[in-house]
Scaffold this motif. Structure first.
Motif, PDB file in Angstrom:
ATOM      1  N   MET A  17       0.827  -1.215   0.000  1.00 27.25           N
ATOM      2  CA  MET A  17       0.000   0.000   0.000  1.00 27.25           C
ATOM      3  C   MET A  17       0.858   1.261   0.000  1.00 27.25           C
ATOM      4  O   MET A  17       1.927   1.298   0.587  1.00 27.25           O
ATOM      5  N   ASP A  18       0.335   2.314  -0.620  1.00 22.83           N
ATOM      6  CA  ASP A  18       0.939   3.650  -0.561  1.00 22.83           C
ATOM      7  C   ASP A  18       0.071   4.450   0.417  1.00 22.83           C
ATOM      8  O   ASP A  18      -0.968   5.000   0.045  1.00 22.83           O
ATOM      9  N   ALA A  43      -4.712   1.626  11.713  1.00 18.29           N
ATOM     10  CA  ALA A  43      -5.892   0.832  11.352  1.00 18.29           C
ATOM     11  C   ALA A  43      -5.488  -0.268  10.375  1.00 18.29           C
ATOM     12  O   ALA A  43      -5.950  -1.413  10.478  1.00 18.29           O
ATOM     13  N   ALA A  44      -4.625   0.065   9.445  1.00 16.46           N
ATOM     14  CA  ALA A  44      -4.202  -0.911   8.431  1.00 16.46           C
ATOM     15  C   ALA A  44      -3.397  -2.043   9.070  1.00 16.46           C
ATOM     16  O   ALA A  44      -3.622  -3.225   8.778  1.00 16.46           O
ATOM     17  N   ARG A  45      -2.465  -1.665   9.958  1.00 13.60           N
ATOM     18  CA  ARG A  45      -1.618  -2.683  10.607  1.00 13.60           C
ATOM     19  C   ARG A  45      -2.453  -3.696  11.372  1.00 13.60           C
ATOM     20  O   ARG A  45      -2.086  -4.849  11.496  1.00 13.60           O
ATOM     21  N   ASN A  46      -3.585  -3.247  11.913  1.00 10.55           N
ATOM     22  CA  ASN A  46      -4.409  -4.129  12.750  1.00 10.55           C
ATOM     23  C   ASN A  46      -5.610  -4.700  11.997  1.00 10.55           C
ATOM     24  O   ASN A  46      -6.533  -5.232  12.616  1.00 10.55           O
ATOM     25  N   ILE A  60      -5.067   4.117  -6.510  1.00 12.73           N
ATOM     26  CA  ILE A  60      -6.273   4.935  -6.706  1.00 12.73           C
ATOM     27  C   ILE A  60      -7.494   4.308  -6.006  1.00 12.73           C
ATOM     28  O   ILE A  60      -8.610   4.806  -6.151  1.00 12.73           O
ATOM     29  N   GLY A  61      -7.254   3.209  -5.282  1.00 17.44           N
ATOM     30  CA  GLY A  61      -8.376   2.587  -4.578  1.00 17.44           C
ATOM     31  C   GLY A  61      -7.896   1.839  -3.356  1.00 17.44           C
ATOM     32  O   GLY A  61      -6.712   1.466  -3.255  1.00 17.44           O
ATOM     33  N   TYR A  62      -8.821   1.628  -2.406  1.00 17.38           N
ATOM     34  CA  TYR A  62      -8.445   0.996  -1.142  1.00 17.38           C
ATOM     35  C   TYR A  62      -9.654   0.287  -0.557  1.00 17.38           C
ATOM     36  O   TYR A  62     -10.805   0.720  -0.756  1.00 17.38           O
ATOM     37  N   LEU A  63      -9.401  -0.780   0.159  1.00 16.46           N
ATOM     38  CA  LEU A  63     -10.436  -1.491   0.945  1.00 16.46           C
ATOM     39  C   LEU A  63      -9.701  -2.253   2.025  1.00 16.46           C
ATOM     40  O   LEU A  63      -8.625  -2.796   1.776  1.00 16.46           O
ATOM     41  N   ARG A  64     -10.260  -2.259   3.226  1.00 15.13           N
ATOM     42  CA  ARG A  64      -9.649  -3.120   4.244  1.00 15.13           C
ATOM     43  C   ARG A  64     -10.722  -3.956   4.929  1.00 15.13           C
ATOM     44  O   ARG A  64     -11.911  -3.593   4.931  1.00 15.13           O
ATOM     45  N   VAL A  65     -10.283  -5.078   5.476  1.00 15.04           N
ATOM     46  CA  VAL A  65     -11.182  -5.996   6.188  1.00 15.04           C
ATOM     47  C   VAL A  65     -10.704  -6.132   7.623  1.00 15.04           C
ATOM     48  O   VAL A  65      -9.503  -6.294   7.866  1.00 15.04           O
TER      49      VAL A  65
END
Ligand code: COA
Length: 145
Positions: A17-18, A43-46, A60-65
């Protein structure tokens, strides 16, 4: 596996990720205006899965679970930059998250959206049939958009 639209690549994982680009996207999002780089990275790390959509090497896009990888998953922070919308990138990332090998056998997936229900409906999401069974706690001083 949901195929990327032509000219786009979906990448997975923290190292791919950037986060400067992700923070620029999310700081304009209605659910987390002004979110800082530190909050985005923490938030991303966890989170259990990060997906990014890239065009010519630029994110240009992102989603996390957020998930325990056994019983439930929460889809969060879905964002596609304006010039790249309508190409099924959000749909593709959502389907990738649902299909992910570490995300099988769950009892349920949830997400919250103000107006993008159609994006997720394509992937099988529906509105809650039992909203009275759900509760929310909003810490003092916070408001929910
Ligand atoms: C909502 C958002 C993520 C959609 O991204 P996208 O890549 O353009 O969406 P897709 O192309 O995958 O759309 C999939 C389907 O949902 C529909 N759709 C897309 N955005 C929609 C929206 N905002 N409202 C209603 N339907 C929408 C599309 O028409 C498409 O349907 P189709 O397959 O029948 O043509 C993007 O518009 C965005 O980042 N918006 C700002 C942030 C936001 O609201 N994020 C969602 C938080 S839950």
């Amino acid at each position: 596996m949901a195929a990327e639209p032509n000219g786009y690549e979906i990448r997975e994982g923290y190292e791919s990720m950037d986060f400067a680009a992700v923070q620029r996207m999310l700081e304009t999002a209605y659910w987390c205006p002004g979110i800082t780089l530190d909050e985005v990275e923490r938030a991303a790390r966890n989170s259990s899965l990060l997906l990014g959509a890239f065009h010519e090497g630029i994110q240009i896009g992102y989603l996390r679970v957020v998930s325990d990888k056994a019983t439930f998953g929460w889809i969060s922070d879905v964002f596609v930059e304006e010039g790249h919308r309508g190409k099924r990138l959000a749909q593709t990332m959502t389907q990738r998250a649902l299909n992910h090998p570490e995300h099988q056998g769950f009892r349920r997936w949830v997400l919250k959206t103000r107006d993008a229900h159609a994006v997720y409906a394509v992937c099988g999401f529906r509105s809650l049939s039992d909203p009275d069974d759900w509760m929310i706690y909003v810490p003092k001083g916070r408001s929910i958009p």
